[in-house]
Scaffold this motif. Structure first.
Motif, PDB file in Angstrom:
ATOM      1  N   ASP A 185      37.984 -39.598  51.208  1.00 28.73           N
ATOM      2  CA  ASP A 185      37.369 -40.730  51.917  1.00 28.73           C
ATOM      3  C   ASP A 185      38.425 -41.610  52.562  1.00 28.73           C
ATOM      4  O   ASP A 185      38.272 -42.072  53.693  1.00 28.73           O
ATOM      5  N   GLN A 668      25.540 -42.667  54.017  1.00 29.32           N
ATOM      6  CA  GLN A 668      26.565 -41.703  54.427  1.00 29.32           C
ATOM      7  C   GLN A 668      25.950 -40.345  54.732  1.00 29.32           C
ATOM      8  O   GLN A 668      26.385 -39.648  55.657  1.00 29.32           O
ATOM      9  N   LEU A 684      25.655 -49.155  57.220  1.00 30.17           N
ATOM     10  CA  LEU A 684      26.766 -48.608  56.447  1.00 30.17           C
ATOM     11  C   LEU A 684      27.895 -49.625  56.350  1.00 30.17           C
ATOM     12  O   LEU A 684      28.487 -49.819  55.275  1.00 30.17           O
TER      13      LEU A 684
END
Length: 851
Positions: A185, A668, A684
C-alpha cells in the motif's frame, strides 16, 4: 504508454500492452540473435530482460500470442472461493466459543482474512482461511506440523502464528491483528521511499529473516504485501506459511512448495521448480523488495547520476539478486553487516558498470530460458475478463436521441454481466468518454478493462442502425465487429442481439473461461418499447444528478405505468428515490415508504436485482435500522460483487456508523472496479482522513480534485478533509462553487474559516426555500459548532432529529472533528441513541508528512 512505477506481483493487461511492442521487436530478429536483441533493448534492466525472454523462447513467432496467454494465465494464480458459501458463517459455526468473527478484512490469492475476538484471552486476532480447492490437496497433519514450526518464531519483526486447524473443511491459521498498512500500500501511494525509511525497512526485514533462518524456517514468499508497517516498524507476516502449504501439498503428490511463491519476487530456483530450495531464496526476494523500495520500480539502475543511494547499498542489492544462490549473501546476518558497512561508507555519485550489468542480464536470460517451460506448464484458474463499454456515439443530428446512444452500452452491459467469467468495470465513469476522440488503449487502461465495447447509433427513415466493435487491449486488435438494422421501435431487440453475439464471441475466443447461462442472456426486461424509452430517459436524467433526480423519478414512474411488471424500472425508481433527500432536500419520511414499496415490488418480479436490495439498505439506514441495512447491502453485493456504486454507498453507511476500517475495504474494492470515479475517490479520501492516515488522505484528495473539482462530493467531503489537514485555502476554494438545491456543508466550512457572514447567508437562503430542505437545522447546528456555541448547536441538532429522523447523521459524519466539542455531552449521547448508534470516537493521526 509508460511503465508503471512499481514491480507488479501479477502480469496485468496494462503491463502486457506495454511490453508487447518490445516482444515484437525481439521476434523480428533471427533466432540466433534474439538474446543479443534483448540485451540491447534492456541494457541493465534485468527484470525486463527476464520478462521478455519468457515469451520469445520458441523459434516459431506465430506461437507468440498462444504463449502470451498461457503466461498471463499462469501468473493469475488466485484460487476463487465458492461465492455461494457464506464463509463467515461457516467459520463462526465451527469456531463458536473460541472466536467471535468480527468482519472480513479481505485477502490475497492464497487466503481470505477475517478479524475476530479470541474469547478466552480477549484479544484481537486475524483468521486466515485457505480456499477449499487448496484444502483438497493439503496433507493437514503435515500442514499443522509446518505451521507449528512457524509458530515457534517469537521476534519483534515477525508476526507470529498463534494457532492452526481446520474449520468447516477449510484449513486456517490465526495471527495477532496488527494495526497498520502493508508495504505494498505504501509503495502504491508514493513509489520510492526516502533512503532512511527504506533502510529502516530493510533492516527490520533482514532481522526477521536472520532470526527465522537460524531456526530453520524459510518464508518462501517475501514481497511487499507480506510486510506490514506498524508504528515505524516493519514486521513480516505469513512466515513459513507458503512453504508449509507447499510441503503439505507435495506430500499428497501435488506441486511442491515452490509453486506458492509470488512469481515477481521468486528466486530463480523457485521458478525452476527445484526441490533443494533453502533460506537463500528469501535473500533473493529480499533483494527484489529492496530494489523496489529504493528505486520505486523494478527496472533501471539504482545509482543514476545524482542518486542519493549509497553505492555500497546498490552493490548489496545486486548481490542479493545473483541468479546462483552460492553467489548471494549466505545469511541475513551477513546482509545486516553489509547494511551497516554501507551506511558508514561515504556516498558518492557513481554509475553501475554496464559490463557488470550486462553480465547479470545474460545470467538472468539463462534463468528465464530455463524457467520458460515451467511457466508454460502451470495450470491455474484465470481471472475474470474485465469488460467495459463506453456510450455509443449518436451519429444522427437529432441530439434528443442521445439518451438512446448513451443507454445502448449500458443495456448491453446488463446482459454481459450475466455471463460467467466476465467482470464489468468502469460502468459509471465510462460516461466521461462519451463522444471522446481518444485512443482506445488509453480508455481501456483508464477504465481498467481488457475488453472494450464501442459503437455508433443512428435512426434513419424509421430504421435503427447500430454498429458495434469489441477491442482487446492485450492483442491491440478488434476481435469482433458487426452492424445491425432494425425497426426504430426495436431498441430492445438490437441490444439483445448484440449481447448474444458478444457472448458467443467471448465463448469462442476464451473457451471454458466463459460460461453463458443455459437460457441465454437478455437485456431490457420489457417488451414495451415506450416503457424501455422512458426507462432509458430516466437513467440519463439521474446520471446528471441535481434536478435530474426529480426528473428521473418521474420518468421511471412513466415506464412503470406503461409496464407494471418492469422489474428494473421499479428498482431504478427505488434507487433514484434514495438520492432525493440529498439532491432536493426532500425529508426521508416522505420517500422511505415508497423506496421500500418499489424495491420490494422489483424483487417480487426479479429476485436477482442487486439495486433493489441496495435501495432497501439505504431506506433502512435512513430509519436507523443499521443491522437490516448492512444485511441488504451485503445481499446486494453477493448478487453483483462488481457493482462499485453499491460498494460506495455501503462504504458511506459504514462511515456513518463509525466503522472506518470496513468502509476503507469496501471503498478500495469499489475503486478497483471504477478507477476514475470522483465520488468513490472523495469518500476514500475522507475515510483515510477519519482513519488517521493523513498522507493517504492528501494524495486521494488531490486525485479527487483532479477528477472533478466542482462536483458536490468534492465540495462536501474534500473540504472537510482539507480543514482537518489545515489546508484552509484549499477548503475555501472548494466551497466557492455554487450549489443549487443539493445538500451542502458550505456554511460549516465558511464558519470554520471565520466567514460567518457568508455562512449565515447560505443558511438563510436554505431557510427561504419552499419547501424547506430537511438539512436546514443540522446546517445551522454546524455553524454554531464552528462558533463554539455547543448548547445552541445541540438544540438545533435535536430539532433536526425531531423533524428529519435519523437522516441528520448523514450531513457530516459523526467521527468528523466538527463534533469534537460535544462528543462527551450527555445530550449528544442521547441523540446517538435515538439514531441507534453507539459512541463514535475519532482516531489520532498516524502519519502526516506533508504540511
Amino acid at each position: 504508454m509508460t511503465y508503471s512505477s512499481s514491480r507488479r506481483e501479477r502480469l496485468t493487461p496494462e503491463r502486457w500492452a506495454e511490453i508487447a511492442p518490445l516482444i515484437d521487436s525481439v521476434l523480428d530478429a533471427p533466432v540466433d540473435q534474439r538474446h543479443a536483441r534483448v540485451a540491447s533493448i534492456c541494457g541493465d534492466d534485468i527484470a525486463l530482460a527476464a520478462e521478455l525472454m519468457r515469451f520469445v523462447n520458441d523459434d516459431d513467432a506465430s506461437a507468440f500470442f498462444a504463449h502470451a496467454e498461457r503466461e498471463r494465465q499462469s501468473l493469475f494464480r488466485d484460487r476463487l472461493f465458492d461465492t455461494t458459501v457464506d464463509l463467515s458463517r461457516v467459520l463462526q459455526r465451527a469456531l463458536d466459543g473460541i472466536y467471535v468473527i468480527d468482519r472480513e478484512l479481505g485477502g490475497g490469492g492464497m487466503s481470505r482474512v477475517f478479524s475476530a475476538d479470541e474469547v478466552a484471552l480477549g484479544r484481537k486476532v486475524v483468521i486466515k482461511v485457505l480456499p477449499a480447492e487448496l484444502a483438497e490437496g493439503v496433507n493437514t497433519e503435515r500442514l499443522g506440523h509446518e505451521i507449528r514450526l512457524a509458530a515457534s518464531l517469537q521476534q519483534a519483526n515477525i508476526v507470529p502464528v498463534i494457532s492452526a486447524g481446520s474449520a468447516g473443511g477449510f484449513p486456517y491459521y490465526t495471527m495477532p491483528l496488527v494495526e497498520g498498512r502493508s508495504l505494498r500500500d505504501r509503495l502504491s501511494l508514493s513509489g520510492a521511499l526516502p533512503l532512511n525509511e527504506a533502510v529502516s525497512i530493510m533492516r527490520d526485514v533482514a532481522r526477521a529473516l536472520a532470526y527465522a533462518h537460524d531456526r530453520g524456517v524459510v518464508h518462501c514468499d517475501i514481497k511487499p504485501g507480506n510486510i506490514l508497517l506498524s508504528d515505524r516498524t516493519a514486521v513480516v507476516t505469513d512466515f513459513g506459511i507458503a512453504r508449509a502449504v507447499g510441503v503439505a501439498r507435495d506430500d499428497n503428490g501435488d506441486a511442491p512448495s515452490t509453486t506458492m511463491a509470488t512469481p515477481a519476487y521468486a528466486a530463480p530456483e523457485q521458478i525452476l521448480h527445484a526441490h533443494d530450495i533453502d533460506h537463500r531464496a528469501d535473500i533473493y526476494s529480499f533483494g527484489c523488495v529492496a530494489w523496489e523500495i529504493l528505486a520505486g520500480r523494478s527496472r533501471g539502475s539504482l545509482t543514476q547520476p545524482g542518486s542519493k543511494i549509497p553505492p555500497a547499498i546498490a552493490r548489496l542489492i545486486t548481490k542479493c539478486l545473483e541468479p546462483n544462490p552460492d553467489q548471494r549473501p549466505q545469511t541475513a546476518t551477513e546482509i545486516l553487516g553489509m547494511l551497516e558497512d554501507a551506511l558508514a561508507e561515504p556516498a558518492r555519485k557513481t554509475v553501475l558498470s554496464r559490463t557488470n550489468a550486462a553480465a547479470v542480464t545474460i545470467a538472468a536470460l539463462a534463468i528465464a530460458t530455463a524457467a520458460f517451460s515451467y511457466y508454460k506448464s502451470v495450470k491455474v484458474n484465470a481471472q475474470p475478463l474485465s469488460f467495459a463499454a463506453i456510450p455509443f456515439m449518436n451519429t444522427a443530428r437529432d441530439t434528443s436521441l442521445d439518451y438512446r446512444s448513451d443507454g445502448m452500452g449500458d443495456e448491453i452491459l446488463n446482459g454481459i454481466s450475466k455471463v460467467g467469467g466476465v467482470q464489468i468495470v468502469g460502468r459509471t465513469t465510462a460516461f466521461r468518454y462519451r463522444n471522446a476522440n481518444r485512443d482506445l488503449l488509453e480508455i481501456e487502461r483508464a477504465l481498467g478493462a481488457r475488453l472494450l465495447l464501442t459503437g455508433t447509433l443512428r435512426e434513419n427513415e424509421g430504421k435503427l442502425i447500430v454498429s458495434a466493435q469489441l477491442n482487446d487491449s492485450i492483442s491491440r486488435a478488434e476481435i469482433w465487429a458487426e452492424s445491425f438494422t432494425h425497426d426504430a421501435a426495436s431498441f430492445g431487440s438490437v441490444t439483445n442481439e448484440i449481447v448474444q453475439r458478444v457472448a458467443g464471441v467471448l465463448r469462442e475466443r476464451f473457451g471454458s473461461r466463459i460460461v453463458v447461462p443455459r437460457g441465454g442472456v437478455m437485456t431490457s426486461g420489457t417488451s414495451n418499447a415506450a416503457a424501455l424509452d422512458w426507462y432509458l430517459i430516466g437513467q440519463s436524467q439521474v446520471r446528471r444528478r441535481g434536478s435530474g433526480i426529480k426528473q428521473g423519478i418521474a420518468s421511471f414512474q412513466r415506464a412503470i405505468d406503461l409496464d407494471t411488471g418492469y422489474a428494473r424500472a421499479h428498482a431504478a425508481l427505488a434507487m433514484a428515490l434514495t438520492l432525493d433527500p440529498f439532491f432536493n432536500g426532500t425529508p426521508a419520511k416522505n420517500v422511505t415508504a415508497r423506496i421500500i414499496s418499489e424495491a420490494t415490488r422489483a424483487l417480487e418480479l426479479d429476485s436477482s436485482l442487486a439495486d433493489a436490495h441496495a435501495a432497501l439498505g439505504s431506506a433502512h439506514a435512513y430509519e436507523g435500522r443499521w443491522e437490516s441495512s448492512d444485511g441488504e447491502m451485503r445481499h446486494a453485493l453477493a448478487l453483483d460483487p462488481y457493482n462499485a456504486m453499491i460498494r460506495q454507498t455501503f462504504g458511506r453507511q459504514l462511515i456513518i456508523q463509525g466503522r472506518t476500517d470496513e468502509a476503507l475495504s469496501e471503498l478500495q474494492r469499489a475503486r478497483s472496479v471504477e478507477p476514475t470515479s470522483p465520488l468513490i475517490s472523495a469518500w476514500l479520501a475522507y475515510a483515510f482522513f477519519l482513519a488517521g492516515r493523513m498522507d493517504s488522505a492528501i494524495v486521494e484528495s488531490e486525485r479527487t480534485i483532479a477528477l472533478d473539482p466542482v462536483g458536490l462530493p468534492t465540495t462536501n467531503l474534500i473540504s472537510l478533509v482539507s480543514l482537518g489537514l489545515n489546508r484552509r485555502n484549499v477548503a475555501r476554494e472548494l466551497v466557492k462553487v455554487p450549489v443549487d438545491r443539493g445538500m451542502t456543508n458550505a456554511a460549516y466550512i465558511y464558519a470554520t474559516l471565520g466567514d460567518l457572514q457568508t455562512a449565515n447567508r447560505i443558511n438563510l437562503e436554505m431557510e427561504r426555500r419552499n419547501p424547506q430542505p430537511w438539512f436546514i437545522h443540522v446546517s445551522k447546528a454546524s455553524v454554531l459548532l464552528a462558533e463554539g456555541d455547543s448548547a445552541a448547536a445541540l438544540t438545533a441538532l435535536e430539532r433536526s432529529a425531531r423533524d428529519s429522523g435519523t437522516l441528520w447523521v448523514f450531513f457530516i459524519p459523526l467521527a468528523d472533528p466538527a463534533f469534537d466539542q460535544i462528543r462527551d455531552s450527555r445530550r449528544f449521547a442521547a441523540l446517538l441513541r435515538s439514531a441507534n448508534l453507539s459512541t463514535i470516537t475519532r482516531r489520532r493521526p498516524i502519519e502526516l508528512k506533508t504540511p
